[in-house]
Design a protein around this motif. Structure first.
Motif, PDB file in Angstrom:
ATOM      1  N   ALA A 194     -10.090  -7.153  13.448  1.00  0.00           N
ATOM      2  CA  ALA A 194      -9.387  -6.843  12.026  1.00  0.00           C
ATOM      3  C   ALA A 194      -9.279  -7.798  11.056  1.00  0.00           C
ATOM      4  CB  ALA A 194      -7.941  -6.456  12.464  1.00  0.00           C
ATOM      5  N   HIS A 195      -9.891  -9.010  11.328  1.00  0.00           N
ATOM      6  CA  HIS A 195      -9.707 -10.039  10.297  1.00  0.00           C
ATOM      7  C   HIS A 195     -11.212 -10.035   9.625  1.00  0.00           C
ATOM      8  CE1 HIS A 195      -5.926 -12.162  11.308  1.00  0.00           C
ATOM      9  NE2 HIS A 195      -5.943 -11.324  10.605  1.00  0.00           N
ATOM     10  N   ARG A 196     -12.133  -9.486  10.332  1.00  0.00           N
ATOM     11  CA  ARG A 196     -13.631  -9.362   9.789  1.00  0.00           C
ATOM     12  C   ARG A 196     -13.761  -8.904   8.264  1.00  0.00           C
ATOM     13  NH1 ARG A 196     -17.375 -10.147  13.601  1.00  0.00           N
ATOM     14  NH2 ARG A 196     -19.078  -9.249  12.079  1.00  0.00           N
ATOM     15  N   PRO A 197     -13.042  -7.653   7.890  1.00  0.00           N
ATOM     16  CA  PRO A 197     -13.251  -7.164   6.409  1.00  0.00           C
ATOM     17  C   PRO A 197     -12.397  -8.437   5.680  1.00  0.00           C
ATOM     18  CG  PRO A 197     -12.528  -5.628   7.803  1.00  0.00           C
ATOM     19  CD  PRO A 197     -12.409  -6.771   8.746  1.00  0.00           C
ATOM     20  N   LEU A 198     -11.360  -9.171   6.049  1.00  0.00           N
ATOM     21  CA  LEU A 198     -10.861 -10.283   4.990  1.00  0.00           C
ATOM     22  C   LEU A 198     -11.848 -11.311   4.931  1.00  0.00           C
ATOM     23  CD1 LEU A 198      -7.136 -10.154   6.393  1.00  0.00           C
ATOM     24  CD2 LEU A 198      -8.083  -9.005   4.548  1.00  0.00           C
ATOM     25  N   TRP A 238       3.023  -0.053  10.630  1.00  0.00           N
ATOM     26  CA  TRP A 238       1.834  -0.687  10.346  1.00  0.00           C
ATOM     27  C   TRP A 238       1.748  -1.901   9.616  1.00  0.00           C
ATOM     28  CZ3 TRP A 238       3.609   3.837   8.403  1.00  0.00           C
ATOM     29  CH2 TRP A 238       3.762   3.690   6.838  1.00  0.00           C
ATOM     30  N   VAL A 239       0.900  -2.603   9.573  1.00  0.00           N
ATOM     31  CA  VAL A 239       0.652  -3.976   8.946  1.00  0.00           C
ATOM     32  C   VAL A 239      -0.051  -3.815   7.554  1.00  0.00           C
ATOM     33  CG1 VAL A 239      -0.174  -6.531   9.151  1.00  0.00           C
ATOM     34  CG2 VAL A 239       1.062  -5.156  11.073  1.00  0.00           C
ATOM     35  N   ALA A 240       0.469  -4.217   6.361  1.00  0.00           N
ATOM     36  CA  ALA A 240      -0.371  -4.676   5.175  1.00  0.00           C
ATOM     37  C   ALA A 240      -0.302  -6.040   4.858  1.00  0.00           C
ATOM     38  CB  ALA A 240       0.324  -3.486   4.191  1.00  0.00           C
ATOM     39  N   SER A 241      -1.358  -6.566   4.307  1.00  0.00           N
ATOM     40  CA  SER A 241      -1.456  -7.908   3.961  1.00  0.00           C
ATOM     41  C   SER A 241      -1.684  -8.299   2.701  1.00  0.00           C
ATOM     42  CB  SER A 241      -2.242  -8.663   5.007  1.00  0.00           C
ATOM     43  OG  SER A 241      -2.135  -9.720   4.956  1.00  0.00           O
ATOM     44  N   VAL A 252       0.763  -1.099  -0.007  1.00  0.00           N
ATOM     45  CA  VAL A 252       0.152  -0.159  -0.007  1.00  0.00           C
ATOM     46  C   VAL A 252       0.901   1.279  -0.009  1.00  0.00           C
ATOM     47  CG1 VAL A 252      -1.804   1.224   1.211  1.00  0.00           C
ATOM     48  CG2 VAL A 252      -1.836  -1.319   1.320  1.00  0.00           C
ATOM     49  N   PRO A 253       0.893   2.055  -1.137  1.00  0.00           N
ATOM     50  CA  PRO A 253       1.758   3.256  -1.119  1.00  0.00           C
ATOM     51  C   PRO A 253       1.749   4.189   0.063  1.00  0.00           C
ATOM     52  CG  PRO A 253       0.393   2.957  -3.073  1.00  0.00           C
ATOM     53  CD  PRO A 253      -0.273   2.118  -2.144  1.00  0.00           C
ATOM     54  N   PHE A 254       2.765   4.603   0.680  1.00  0.00           N
ATOM     55  CA  PHE A 254       2.716   5.712   1.791  1.00  0.00           C
ATOM     56  C   PHE A 254       3.924   6.663   1.454  1.00  0.00           C
ATOM     57  CE2 PHE A 254       6.108   2.539   2.636  1.00  0.00           C
ATOM     58  CZ  PHE A 254       7.184   3.097   3.094  1.00  0.00           C
ATOM     59  N   GLU A 255       3.642   7.844   2.235  1.00  0.00           N
ATOM     60  CA  GLU A 255       4.400   8.843   2.051  1.00  0.00           C
ATOM     61  C   GLU A 255       5.504   9.087   3.296  1.00  0.00           C
ATOM     62  OE1 GLU A 255       4.660  10.610  -0.677  1.00  0.00           O
ATOM     63  OE2 GLU A 255       2.969   9.406  -1.437  1.00  0.00           O
ATOM     64  N   LEU A 256       6.412   9.933   3.192  1.00  0.00           N
ATOM     65  CA  LEU A 256       7.028  10.181   4.241  1.00  0.00           C
ATOM     66  C   LEU A 256       6.988  11.792   4.618  1.00  0.00           C
ATOM     67  CD1 LEU A 256      10.775   9.002   2.986  1.00  0.00           C
ATOM     68  CD2 LEU A 256       9.040   7.861   4.143  1.00  0.00           C
ATOM     69  N   ASP A 257       7.167  12.157   5.927  1.00  0.00           N
ATOM     70  CA  ASP A 257       6.890  13.510   6.431  1.00  0.00           C
ATOM     71  C   ASP A 257       8.187  14.323   6.254  1.00  0.00           C
ATOM     72  OD1 ASP A 257       8.679  12.907   8.391  1.00  0.00           O
ATOM     73  OD2 ASP A 257       7.039  12.707  10.127  1.00  0.00           O
ATOM     74  N   ASP A 258       8.070  15.585   6.752  1.00  0.00           N
ATOM     75  CA  ASP A 258       9.177  16.402   6.329  1.00  0.00           C
ATOM     76  C   ASP A 258      10.584  16.095   7.046  1.00  0.00           C
ATOM     77  OD1 ASP A 258       8.553  17.165   9.033  1.00  0.00           O
ATOM     78  OD2 ASP A 258       7.913  19.237   8.471  1.00  0.00           O
ATOM     79  N   ARG A 259      10.529  15.264   8.151  1.00  0.00           N
ATOM     80  CA  ARG A 259      11.792  14.484   8.806  1.00  0.00           C
ATOM     81  C   ARG A 259      12.173  13.377   8.132  1.00  0.00           C
ATOM     82  NH1 ARG A 259       9.166  13.005  14.509  1.00  0.00           N
ATOM     83  NH2 ARG A 259       7.650  12.403  13.199  1.00  0.00           N
ATOM     84  N   GLY A 260      11.511  12.862   6.872  1.00  0.00           N
ATOM     85  CA  GLY A 260      11.615  11.585   6.321  1.00  0.00           C
ATOM     86  C   GLY A 260      11.347  10.541   6.988  1.00  0.00           C
ATOM     87  N   TRP A 261      10.145  10.712   7.904  1.00  0.00           N
ATOM     88  CA  TRP A 261       9.590   9.354   8.743  1.00  0.00           C
ATOM     89  C   TRP A 261       8.272   8.970   8.002  1.00  0.00           C
ATOM     90  CZ3 TRP A 261       9.346   9.283  14.523  1.00  0.00           C
ATOM     91  CH2 TRP A 261      10.885   9.752  15.257  1.00  0.00           C
ATOM     92  N   PRO A 262       8.246   7.752   7.716  1.00  0.00           N
ATOM     93  CA  PRO A 262       7.002   7.183   7.058  1.00  0.00           C
ATOM     94  C   PRO A 262       5.505   7.393   7.897  1.00  0.00           C
ATOM     95  CG  PRO A 262       7.930   5.360   8.473  1.00  0.00           C
ATOM     96  CD  PRO A 262       8.567   6.551   8.628  1.00  0.00           C
ATOM     97  N   LEU A 263       4.612   7.659   6.996  1.00  0.00           N
ATOM     98  CA  LEU A 263       3.241   8.008   7.631  1.00  0.00           C
ATOM     99  C   LEU A 263       2.362   7.060   7.187  1.00  0.00           C
ATOM    100  CD1 LEU A 263       3.167  11.942   6.568  1.00  0.00           C
ATOM    101  CD2 LEU A 263       3.247  10.904   8.496  1.00  0.00           C
ATOM    102  N   HIS A 264       1.732   6.474   8.127  1.00  0.00           N
ATOM    103  CA  HIS A 264       0.477   5.432   7.836  1.00  0.00           C
ATOM    104  C   HIS A 264      -0.392   6.036   6.813  1.00  0.00           C
ATOM    105  CE1 HIS A 264      -3.280   2.928   8.556  1.00  0.00           C
ATOM    106  NE2 HIS A 264      -2.235   2.225   9.376  1.00  0.00           N
ATOM    107  N   PRO A 265      -0.674   5.171   5.852  1.00  0.00           N
ATOM    108  CA  PRO A 265      -1.509   5.711   4.829  1.00  0.00           C
ATOM    109  C   PRO A 265      -2.755   6.339   4.867  1.00  0.00           C
ATOM    110  CG  PRO A 265      -0.447   3.579   4.098  1.00  0.00           C
ATOM    111  CD  PRO A 265      -0.229   3.854   5.491  1.00  0.00           C
ATOM    112  N   LEU A 323      -4.292  -2.609   3.732  1.00  0.00           N
ATOM    113  CA  LEU A 323      -3.829  -2.157   5.481  1.00  0.00           C
ATOM    114  C   LEU A 323      -4.796  -3.201   6.246  1.00  0.00           C
ATOM    115  CD1 LEU A 323      -3.744   1.505   4.961  1.00  0.00           C
ATOM    116  CD2 LEU A 323      -1.759  -0.007   5.221  1.00  0.00           C
ATOM    117  N   VAL A 324      -4.165  -3.774   7.176  1.00  0.00           N
ATOM    118  CA  VAL A 324      -4.845  -4.362   8.141  1.00  0.00           C
ATOM    119  C   VAL A 324      -5.027  -3.607   9.514  1.00  0.00           C
ATOM    120  CG1 VAL A 324      -4.788  -6.450   9.848  1.00  0.00           C
ATOM    121  CG2 VAL A 324      -3.990  -6.518   7.446  1.00  0.00           C
ATOM    122  N   ASP A 325      -5.986  -3.367  10.125  1.00  0.00           N
ATOM    123  CA  ASP A 325      -6.315  -2.532  11.399  1.00  0.00           C
ATOM    124  C   ASP A 325      -5.695  -3.424  12.681  1.00  0.00           C
ATOM    125  OD1 ASP A 325      -6.980  -0.552  13.375  1.00  0.00           O
ATOM    126  OD2 ASP A 325      -9.241  -1.369  13.304  1.00  0.00           O
TER     127      ASP A 325
END
Length: 230
Positions: free
Chosen positions: A208-212, A158-161, A48-61, A147-149
């Motif tokens: 978290a597995h209900r949507p799957l 975070w987790v993506a499956s 799942v694509p994600f961005e980095l903030d201005d510190r270069g830290w990953p942001l939850h999608p 993404l998985v909750d």
């Protein structure tokens, strides 16, 4: 505007002082995302694509989670594999679930993809490790990469499956092992029936597995033929 004050969920073994002395075999040594040097590669490989903030830290999608820190192996996306095994058709249809040893709820067998491992290989490995069921000679139906909750998710980890459906003509013997306390087949006509059966067993379905699981039911509404490709 109210101040955002997320809760730090980093466990003691992943805090900087602890990592300086010992890195658990399931985690990377990076004390903060600033210590990670391959963000472009991680972004390119992300489910799942994600961005980095201005510190270069990953942001939850999906944005803020109310949690910060890391309670997962890696900063950013942690790729998982969820093999969903369904046996039978109609009123005889059942789904294979395990009891997780970390939070004690009924869930799809599965876990994290190991470094250098492909998602298809992880699907087979996790299922075999947690239930003793070997479906290496079956061809699964890939349902999604989402993404998985997960309860361990934070703003920066975070987790993506990759979820995949294995269709069998009948149930097979399942024996819990590894991260599973138990493994059982449950009736799977719909989520209400599944909930009722799990409740009757004195257990709870992992939210978290209900949507799957719903995605499986949606798929089976349009195609209900067991995969017997060997």
């Amino acid at each position: 505007m109210s101040e955002y004050t997320p809760v730090d969920i980093t466990p003691p073994e992943l805090r900087p002082a602890a990592l300086a002395h010992h890195v658990p075999d399931w985690a990377e040594a990076a004390r903060t995302p600033a210590d990670v040097t391959d963000w472009p590669q991680r972004q390119a490989a992300a489910l799942v694509p994600f961005e980095l903030d201005d510190r270069g830290w990953p942001l939850h999608p999906h944005g803020r989670t109310g949690r910060t820190g890391r309670n997962l192996g890696k900063w950013g996306e942690n790729a998982a594999a969820d093999p969903i095994v369904v046996a039978g058709t109609g009123k005889e249809r059942q789904v294979l679930l395990i009891t997780r040893d970390d939070i004690g709820v009924e869930a799809i067998p599965g876990g994290m993809v190991d470094p250098g491992e492909t998602a298809p290989a992880a699907l087979v490995r996790e299922l075999r490790e947690e239930t003793g069921v070997d479906l290496s000679d079956h061809r699964p139906i890939i349902l999604g990469r989402d993404l998985v909750d997960d309860w361990r998710n934070s703003d920066h980890a975070w987790v993506a499956s990759t979820s995949a459906l294995y269709l069998l003509p009948a149930t097979v013997t399942a024996i819990a092992a590894d991260d599973a306390l138990d493994a059982n087949w449950y009736p799977f006509g719909d989520l209400d029936q599944l909930d009722a059966a799990i409740t009757a067993a004195g257990r709870t379905l992992y939210a978290a597995h209900r949507p799957l699981l719903q995605s499986v039911l949606d798929h089976l509404d349009t195609a209900v033929k067991p995969d017997q490709t060997r």
